[in-house]
Design a protein around this motif. Structure first.
Motif, PDB file in Angstrom:
ATOM      1  N   ALA A  15      99.780  38.374 -66.835  1.00  0.00           N
ATOM      2  CA  ALA A  15     100.271  37.028 -66.562  1.00  0.00           C
ATOM      3  C   ALA A  15     101.113  36.522 -67.737  1.00  0.00           C
ATOM      4  CB  ALA A  15      99.103  36.092 -66.298  1.00  0.00           C
ATOM      5  N   ASP A  16     100.642  36.793 -68.938  1.00  0.00           N
ATOM      6  CA  ASP A  16     101.398  36.397 -70.124  1.00  0.00           C
ATOM      7  C   ASP A  16     102.764  37.049 -70.138  1.00  0.00           C
ATOM      8  OD1 ASP A  16      99.509  34.773 -71.120  1.00  0.00           O
ATOM      9  OD2 ASP A  16      98.765  36.168 -72.639  1.00  0.00           O
ATOM     10  N   LEU A  19     105.128  35.704 -67.444  1.00  0.00           N
ATOM     11  CA  LEU A  19     105.590  34.354 -67.767  1.00  0.00           C
ATOM     12  C   LEU A  19     106.679  34.371 -68.831  1.00  0.00           C
ATOM     13  CD1 LEU A  19     102.307  32.237 -67.775  1.00  0.00           C
ATOM     14  CD2 LEU A  19     104.277  31.952 -66.289  1.00  0.00           C
ATOM     15  N   ARG A  20     106.636  35.379 -69.686  1.00  0.00           N
ATOM     16  CA  ARG A  20     107.579  35.410 -70.806  1.00  0.00           C
ATOM     17  C   ARG A  20     108.775  36.318 -70.549  1.00  0.00           C
ATOM     18  NH1 ARG A  20     104.482  34.232 -75.954  1.00  0.00           N
ATOM     19  NH2 ARG A  20     102.664  33.165 -75.178  1.00  0.00           N
ATOM     20  N   CYS A  47     104.560  45.327 -64.388  1.00  0.00           N
ATOM     21  CA  CYS A  47     105.331  44.380 -65.182  1.00  0.00           C
ATOM     22  C   CYS A  47     106.731  44.929 -65.461  1.00  0.00           C
ATOM     23  CB  CYS A  47     104.609  44.066 -66.491  1.00  0.00           C
ATOM     24  SG  CYS A  47     103.157  43.013 -66.250  1.00  0.00           S
ATOM     25  N   GLU A  50     108.804  44.017 -62.624  1.00  0.00           N
ATOM     26  CA  GLU A  50     109.170  42.602 -62.720  1.00  0.00           C
ATOM     27  C   GLU A  50     110.315  42.412 -63.711  1.00  0.00           C
ATOM     28  OE1 GLU A  50     108.144  39.648 -61.466  1.00  0.00           O
ATOM     29  OE2 GLU A  50     106.890  40.614 -59.977  1.00  0.00           O
ATOM     30  N   ASP A  54     114.051  40.931 -63.151  1.00  0.00           N
ATOM     31  CA  ASP A  54     114.581  39.805 -63.911  1.00  0.00           C
ATOM     32  C   ASP A  54     115.929  40.155 -64.534  1.00  0.00           C
ATOM     33  OD1 ASP A  54     112.489  38.277 -63.248  1.00  0.00           O
ATOM     34  OD2 ASP A  54     111.623  38.103 -65.232  1.00  0.00           O
ATOM     35  N   THR A  83     110.069  32.222 -58.344  1.00  0.00           N
ATOM     36  CA  THR A  83     108.877  31.392 -58.369  1.00  0.00           C
ATOM     37  C   THR A  83     108.063  31.512 -57.099  1.00  0.00           C
ATOM     38  OG1 THR A  83     110.035  29.495 -57.443  1.00  0.00           O
ATOM     39  CG2 THR A  83     110.070  29.735 -59.824  1.00  0.00           C
TER      40      THR A  83
END
Ligand code: ZN
Ligand code: ZN
Length: 93
Positions: A15-16, A19-20, A47, A50, A54, A83
């Motif tokens: 999650a960290d 989020l970053r 991740c 992800e 991004d 989101t």
């Protein structure tokens, strides 16, 4: 149904990291966090995926911005993908 681990050996929570990622792709992450995120991406394929998305989105936004400014519709689409929030389009006009 296996998912990626909650956190990796270094103790970085997914999650960290997620989020970053925005800061990470923009090179705005604190050096300490950068290392942790990079280490996490090396181990966590979820991740990493992800992160790659991004990067792709950033490239798309950049291209749109280079022409003029990012169209509101494109920005809304991207925001929705990032989101998961559905942007309600106004129907006036
Ligand atoms: Zn995770
Ligand atoms: Zn992860």
């Amino acid at each position: 149904m296996s998912t990626h681990p909650e956190h990796n050996a270094a103790g970085t929570h997914c999650a960290d990291v997620v989020l970053r990622l925005f800061e990470f792709v923009d090179d705005e992450t604190e050096p300490l966090d950068r290392d942790r995120i990079q280490a996490h991406l090396d181990e966590c394929s979820a991740c990493l995926a992800e992160y790659q998305m991004d990067l792709l989105l950033k490239a798309l936004v950049r291209r749109a911005c280079a022409r003029q400014s990012a169209p509101a519709e494109l920005r809304a689409q991207i925001l929705t993908r990032i989101t998961g929030v559905t942007v309600v389009r106004r129907t006036d006009g």
